[in-house]
Design an enzyme around this catalytic site. Structure first.
Site, PDB file in Angstrom:
ATOM      1  N   ASP A 231       0.823  -1.201   0.000  1.00 55.61           N
ATOM      2  CA  ASP A 231       0.000   0.000   0.000  1.00 55.61           C
ATOM      3  C   ASP A 231       0.865   1.262   0.000  1.00 55.61           C
ATOM      4  OD1 ASP A 231      -2.716   1.157   0.454  1.00 55.61           O
ATOM      5  OD2 ASP A 231      -1.783   1.909   2.282  1.00 55.61           O
ATOM      6  N   GLU A 291       1.311  -0.557  -5.105  1.00 61.43           N
ATOM      7  CA  GLU A 291       0.387   0.535  -5.416  1.00 61.43           C
ATOM      8  C   GLU A 291       1.257   1.722  -5.793  1.00 61.43           C
ATOM      9  OE1 GLU A 291      -3.179   3.387  -3.770  1.00 61.43           O
ATOM     10  OE2 GLU A 291      -1.617   2.745  -2.410  1.00 61.43           O
TER      11      GLU A 291
HETATM   12  C1  GLC Z   1      -4.056   3.299  -0.467  1.00 63.44           C
HETATM   13  C2  GLC Z   1      -5.306   2.471  -0.387  1.00 63.44           C
HETATM   14  C3  GLC Z   1      -6.419   3.355   0.074  1.00 63.44           C
HETATM   15  C4  GLC Z   1      -6.071   3.845   1.458  1.00 63.44           C
HETATM   16  C5  GLC Z   1      -4.719   4.542   1.470  1.00 63.44           C
HETATM   17  C6  GLC Z   1      -4.206   4.727   2.854  1.00 63.44           C
HETATM   18  O1  GLC Z   1      -4.146   4.314  -1.381  1.00 63.44           O
HETATM   19  O2  GLC Z   1      -5.563   1.855  -1.610  1.00 63.44           O
HETATM   20  O3  GLC Z   1      -7.654   2.717   0.062  1.00 63.44           O
HETATM   21  O4  GLC Z   1      -7.056   4.736   1.905  1.00 63.44           O
HETATM   22  O5  GLC Z   1      -3.735   3.798   0.800  1.00 63.44           O
HETATM   23  O6  GLC Z   1      -3.809   3.504   3.398  1.00 63.44           O
END
Ligand code: GLC
Ligand code: CA
Length: 562
Positions: A231, A291
């Site tokens: 993440d 991500e």
């Molecule tokens: C990423 C996740 C999102 C979350 C953020 C903070 O972007 O995909 O859903 O709110 O991280 O952890």
């Protein structure tokens, strides 16, 4: 007797090895020496919304386990489950209070082990979500950190004095619309959080943090998980001297003056940490998905690591932001394809408007959804789907501010309605609550669930679901779609995107009409004719082999006869 004993011992050990080998360890390399995840299609499951086994309105792990046959039949190879760990649920699981347990709302560790074993039986890998940048403010590390300036975990987070009375340490802002610094009256310092105040950033410069986090990955690898989706990797590090970010033109969606996030994101230290995390993953033959929000292909390329020693699968989140046009797609795919790295295509997830809604023209919505599938699932690379995408699930945004569950949606209302709309329950049937739960679900099901649901679509060979299934089946069985190189055709056509995937003497042709009008595509390369594989709103022209007639948003796939 002796012989029998040996056999028994061999059998016994054999079973033990099988039982303890992870999914990843069981996956051999293919004929070309590629690991399993290069051909895989991953399927993102938002556990709150997939299937509710105990009818409390919130999905759970046993719900997922009960749907594994559906997942297998769909034709995906691995599931990525977004955070299911204990959490106060301020950010619906992305605020983790214990990395090595399951939130009781979703089940127990035994439920997880069963989900994992049942997945393995079906040859489905399980990927968990690793929230690297921050914990919950209820995590025991943070509770201790906050308890005093001299606590053992004080330096596990980023604490600083203010610039002056009532003045935070610098001008950084939280991406969720609040200040990035929260004052703690007891210890008279501020802590930093790129997301909600309940999500304090970890201090990755502290070696003890890194060790604890790396050990967490080992904990799950040993339980058989095939890898992690990491993440918000770009936020792991921030400048130690807390330099102010430069001002940028305009205002953001929360009405704040923009700044350029120069000193709290994408620091070079991120890459060094990813290389170390990758070493741990390699001990277990695990895969790391990132991500990775980037602004271009060259930035994305950096996340693979110069020596392919960082993330195996950094997500290409650029594709979903491009205009719906052959020209834009052609350029992007060419750039990705020639980058020398393995592409990872994604068109929707739990943070962005569902692809169905994003591309809909109001008239050919289903055709467009099928076309997008025919496009991104036939490219060279790994694909990551989002649950419900295969049904043509649409966004169901909150109708008023007080319906909003996602805090960011309340802060940015009405400019941005938050992310509830793309997180609604999976649509299994045309019945009450779309068959997700007997209880009222935590988010409402849209009226379109009457038509877009698994049970109804299974009966219609032309549905979005059946089209996804057919494409995924082809993708797994056509060597050219698995291994083939990508060759763009008809580069000047403004309406039709066409390409070949070529592997040894096998070729698959893909022709996609991105326009709302009938199109005639001429494929000169098709001299020897076709064996049709799959089409929607398309047929061969009267000459039988060089012309393809496409209806609005139709597509055609064929094997070229050699
Ligand atoms: C990423 C996740 C999102 C979350 C953020 C903070 O972007 O995909 O859903 O709110 O991280 O952890
Ligand atoms: Ca439940």
């Amino acid at each position: 007797m002796r012989k029998h004993m040996d056999l028994a011992v061999v059998l016994l050990f054999g079973t033990m090895i099988l039982a303890s080998a992870s999914f990843a360890q069981q996956q051999a390399l293919d004929a070309e020496g590629h690991p399993w995840w290069q051909h895989a299609v991953f399927y993102e499951i938002y556990p709150r919304s997939f299937a509710d086994s105990n009818n409390d309105g919130i999905g759970d792990l046993n719900g997922i386990t009960s749907k594994l046959d559906y997942v297998r039949k769909l034709g995906v190879d691995a599931i990525w489950i977004t955070p299911c760990f204990p959490s106060p649920q301020v950010d619906f699981g992305y605020d983790v209070s214990d990395y090595e347990a399951i939130d009781p709302m979703y089940g127990t560790m035994a439920d997880f082990d069963r989900l994992s074993a049942e997945s393995r039986k079906r040859n489905i890998g399980v990927i968990l979500d690793f929230v690297v940048n921050h914990t919950s403010d209820q995590h025991k590390w943070f509770l201790d950190s906050k308890s005093s300036k001299s606590s053992a975990h004080r330096d596990w987070y980023i604490w600083r004095d203010g610039k002056g009375p009532n003045q935070p340490p610098n001008n950084w802002t939280s991406t969720f619309g609040t200040a990035a610094w929260t004052y703690d009256a007891a210890t008279k310092q501020y802590y930093y959080h790129y997301f909600y105040p309940q999500q304090p950033d970890l201090n990755w410069r502290n070696a003890a943090v890194e060790k604890a986090m790396f050990d967490t990955t080992r904990f799950w690898y040993k339980r058989g998980v095939a890898g992690f989706r990491l993440d918000a990797v770009d936020t792991m590090y921030e400048r130690e001297d807390l330099k102010d970010n430069p001002a940028a033109p305009g205002m953001d969606k929360f009405g704040r003056p923009n700044t350029e996030e120069k000193y709290n994101k994408k620091l070079p230290e991120v890459h060094a940490a990813l290389r170390r995390l990758r070493k741990v993953a390699d001990e277990y033959n695990a895969v790391l998905i990132g991500e990775t929000w980037t602004s271009d292909v060259s930035q994305l390329k950096d996340y693979y690591g110069e020596h392919n020693d960082e993330l195996q699968l950094p997500m290409d989140l650029l594709l979903n932001g491009l205009p719906f046009s052959p020209d834009a797609y052609r350029k992007h795919v060419a750039a990705m394809d020639s980058s020398g790295r393995w592409p990872v295509y994604v068109i929707s997830n739990h943070d962005m408007t569902r692809s169905y809604t994003r591309y809909a023209d109001g008239q050919h919505n289903d055709e467009i959804a099928k076309l997008m599938a025919a496009f991104y699932l036939t490219l060279r690379g790994t694909a990551i789907m989002y649950y419900g995408e295969e049904l043509g699930m649409e966004n169901n945004d909150p109708k008023s501010k007080d319906e909003v569950q996602d805090p960011v949606g309340r802060l940015s209302w009405p400019t941005d309605k938050g992310r509830d709309g793309e997180r609604t329950p999976m649509q299994w049937t045309s019945g009450t609550n779309a068959g997700f739960s007997e209880h009222q679900p935590w988010l409402p099901v849209p009226p379109s669930a009457k038509r877009h649901n698994v049970a109804s679509e299974e009966k219609d060979p032309h549905s979005v679901l059946e089209t996804y299934r057919s494409i995924l089946a082809l993708r797994h069985h056509q060597p050219a779609l698995i291994e083939g190189d990508y060759f763009p055709l008809n580069n000047d056509d403004p309406n039709v995107l066409a390409y070949l995937r070529r592997y040894k003497n096998q070729e698959v042709l893909v022709v996609l009409n991105f326009s709302g009008r009938n199109q005639e595509a001429r494929i000169e390369e098709a001299a020897a004719g076709y064996i049709s594989l799959l089409s929607s709103g398309a047929k061969l022209g009267p000459d039988g082999y060089k012309t393809i007639l496409l209806e609005p948003f139709g597509f055609y796939m064929a094997r070229l006869q050699k």
